[in-house]
Design an enzyme around this catalytic site. Structure first.
Site, PDB file in Angstrom:
ATOM      1  N   ASP A 194      10.567  -5.378   8.366  1.00 56.59           N
ATOM      2  CA  ASP A 194       9.532  -5.168   9.379  1.00 56.59           C
ATOM      3  C   ASP A 194       9.370  -6.504  10.102  1.00 56.59           C
ATOM      4  OD1 ASP A 194       7.465  -2.944  10.083  1.00 56.59           O
ATOM      5  OD2 ASP A 194       6.245  -4.742   9.987  1.00 56.59           O
ATOM      6  N   ALA A 242       4.357   4.049   3.106  1.00 52.46           N
ATOM      7  CA  ALA A 242       3.966   2.810   2.427  1.00 52.46           C
ATOM      8  C   ALA A 242       4.140   1.647   3.395  1.00 52.46           C
ATOM      9  CB  ALA A 242       4.830   2.601   1.189  1.00 52.46           C
ATOM     10  N   LYS A 243       3.606   0.522   3.059  1.00 61.08           N
ATOM     11  CA  LYS A 243       3.806  -0.693   3.858  1.00 61.08           C
ATOM     12  C   LYS A 243       3.427  -1.884   3.010  1.00 61.08           C
ATOM     13  CE  LYS A 243       4.966  -1.501   8.213  1.00 61.08           C
ATOM     14  NZ  LYS A 243       5.863  -0.677   9.031  1.00 61.08           N
ATOM     15  N   GLY A 244       4.006  -3.031   3.335  1.00 61.99           N
ATOM     16  CA  GLY A 244       3.662  -4.234   2.594  1.00 61.99           C
ATOM     17  C   GLY A 244       3.657  -5.436   3.497  1.00 61.99           C
ATOM     18  N   VAL A 285       0.845  -1.194   0.000  1.00 63.40           N
ATOM     19  CA  VAL A 285       0.000   0.000   0.000  1.00 63.40           C
ATOM     20  C   VAL A 285       0.876   1.238   0.000  1.00 63.40           C
ATOM     21  CG1 VAL A 285      -1.716   1.327   1.305  1.00 63.40           C
ATOM     22  CG2 VAL A 285      -1.880  -1.176   1.228  1.00 63.40           C
TER      23      VAL A 285
END
Ligand code: NAD
Length: 435
Positions: free
Chosen positions: A165, A124-126, A79
């Site tokens: 992460d 952002a992050k995934g 995202v």
């Protein structure tokens, strides 16, 4: 020192989603803080709508040939919440609890975090829904490469720059970088941060988040007229962030009286020997069996009468269930989202000074930014330079947030959101809406 490329044997064990209180929903937690700050900023309705939406959400299926010869299909998300200030920045997590909603909330958090410390990144992050500890190294590599290929249209040093992460690490970043570079037909180090130092990672990155926590905790003590010498501190989580913060706070003269991890921990009125505890966890994986003090549970840690409390393990550890029991003067949120929005009000009422996650743990993304800058210049800094620049940014950001909190008579969290949202909003106003 050679990079440690193993996945951690100890890891964040996230609670069963069914046990979440409504207050613990990550998207709601983020949005309730956003809404409060937006209201105080009197954000115009159009911009409010824009900033409440993610720019881009990608979901990909990730087929992987498993070691047993069968094909498994995993689900991955990436995202980009907001990239108005620069490329998306945010980690990739491998975890069974990953959902698109959670990844979206975490991506928004990254946008606000980068803006608080004023680095030119968006949020952002995934994540991939999987249980990495049940997978072989080969399976993890194939999963990482296929996921990277699936989201490659958004990746790039100028568009989206992932980082490690939950349950991903330097090794996973090396695979992401290699996969991207193979597609581009040349080596692109700046496409990820948190890489091994040998391939363009930054010195000081591993300690950066704990170091940043130490800087802001010291500033908060100073704000209350206290010196680090003799100040008592309790730390939950003894992984990367918690153990580094404990070590550096001890080095500053604080007395680290309590530490815990997922196996529990210990209390020592005279101060836990942090180095001995680090040595122990290196050998044994957790604090279980460490005899540096009296046994202490995680619940007990939160009720200790200490000057500083550093939750540095996982989200939602301070909720309406236990907020009224907290006696610390200062909370420094090393973890992401350790406090629920409902608990904020209780802590406020008790006069507890909370350094919010988007400020307190921004040291990590700040040194990620330094890594990206160094990669793009092809010129690398000494660890001392990295640490000095980090301290400068954390100090300036702490004072920016404190000043705003005093001006508007709001707590540090609301002030941090106001600062970051106003910075993002300013850029949107300047850029306008492309039609
Ligand atoms: P880590 O995996 O190195 O350490 C996690 C620690 O939490 C371990 O000591 C583990 O035992 C403990 N833990 C796990 N489950 C627990 C439980 N139920 N109760 C008590 N302790 C538990 O992780 P980390 O990198 O130190 O990250 C910790 C937190 O900081 C996370 O919220 C992460 O998102 C946040 N954070 C990390 C960074 C970074 O640079 N590493 C940056 C920003 C935010």
């Amino acid at each position: 020192m050679a990079s440690d490329l193993r996945l951690p044997t100890d890891r964040i064990v996230r609670p069963d989603k069914d046990r979440f209180l409504a207050e613990e929903n990550p998207f709601e937690a983020m949005m309730s803080r956003f809404d409060r700050a937006a209201e105080l900023l009197d954000l115009e309705p159009g911009l409010y709508k824009v900033l409440r939406h993610a720019e881009k959400q990608i979901t990909v299926s990730v087929p992987v040939l498993m070691d047993n010869g069968e094909v498994e299909v995993f689900t991955g998300h990436r995202v980009l919440y907001n990239t108005s200030r620069g490329p998306g920045k945010g980690g990739i997590r491998f975890d069974m609890a990953v959902t698109l909603e959670e990844v979206t909330a975490l991506a928004a958090w990254m946008a606000w975090k980068c803006a608080v410390v004023n680095i030119p990144f968006g949020g952002a992050k995934g994540g991939v829904v999987c249980d990495p500890l049940g997978m072989s190294v080969g399976e993890l590599e194939r999963l990482t490469r296929r996921y990277t290929a699936g989201i490659i249209s958004v990746l790039g040093p100028d568009s989206d720059v992932p980082a490690p992460d939950v349950n991903t690490n330097e090794r996973v970043m090396a695979w992401v970088m290699d996969t991207y570079s193979m597609h581009m037909r040349h080596t692109v180090t700046a496409v990820v941060t948190g890489k091994p130092v040998e391939m363009g990672g930054s010195l000081g990155r591993r300690e950066a988040t704990g170091r940043g926590c130490t800087v802001v905790t010291k500033l908060a003590l100073q704000h209350f007229g206290m010196k680090p010498q003799g100040a008592t501190v309790a730390v939950q989580g003894f992984g990367n962030v918690g153990s580094t913060a404990a070590m550096l706070l001890e080095r500053e003269g604080c007395k680290v009286v309590a530490i815990t991890d997922r196996a529990g921990g210990c209390y020592n009125k005279g101060g836990v020997d942090v180095q001995a505890a680090i040595q122990w966890t290196r050998q044994h994986g957790t604090l279980e069996g460490f005899t540096g003090g009296d046994a202490l549970s995680n619940d007990e840690l939160f009720a200790l009468d200490v000057d500083g409390l550093v939750p540095a393990a996982l989200e939602n550890v301070i909720t309406t269930r236990n907020a009224d029991k907290i006696r610390a003067r200062i909370i420094c949120e090393g973890a992401n989202g350790p406090t629920s929005a409902a608990a904020d009000a209780i802590l406020d009422e008790k006069g507890i000074f909370v350094i919010p996650d988007i400020l307190a743990n921004a040291g990590g993304v700040t040194v990620s930014y330094f890594e990206w800058v160094q990669d793009r210049h092809g010129y690398f800094w000494s660890e001392a330079e990295v640490n000095t620049r980090l301290e400068d940014i954390m100090t300036r950001s702490f004072h920016d947030v404190l000043k705003l909190s005093q001006q508007h008579k709001v707590n540090m969290r609301t002030a941090a959101y106001m600062l970051s949202i106003s910075r993002v909003a300013t850029v949107h106003r300047l850029r306008g809406i492309y039609a």
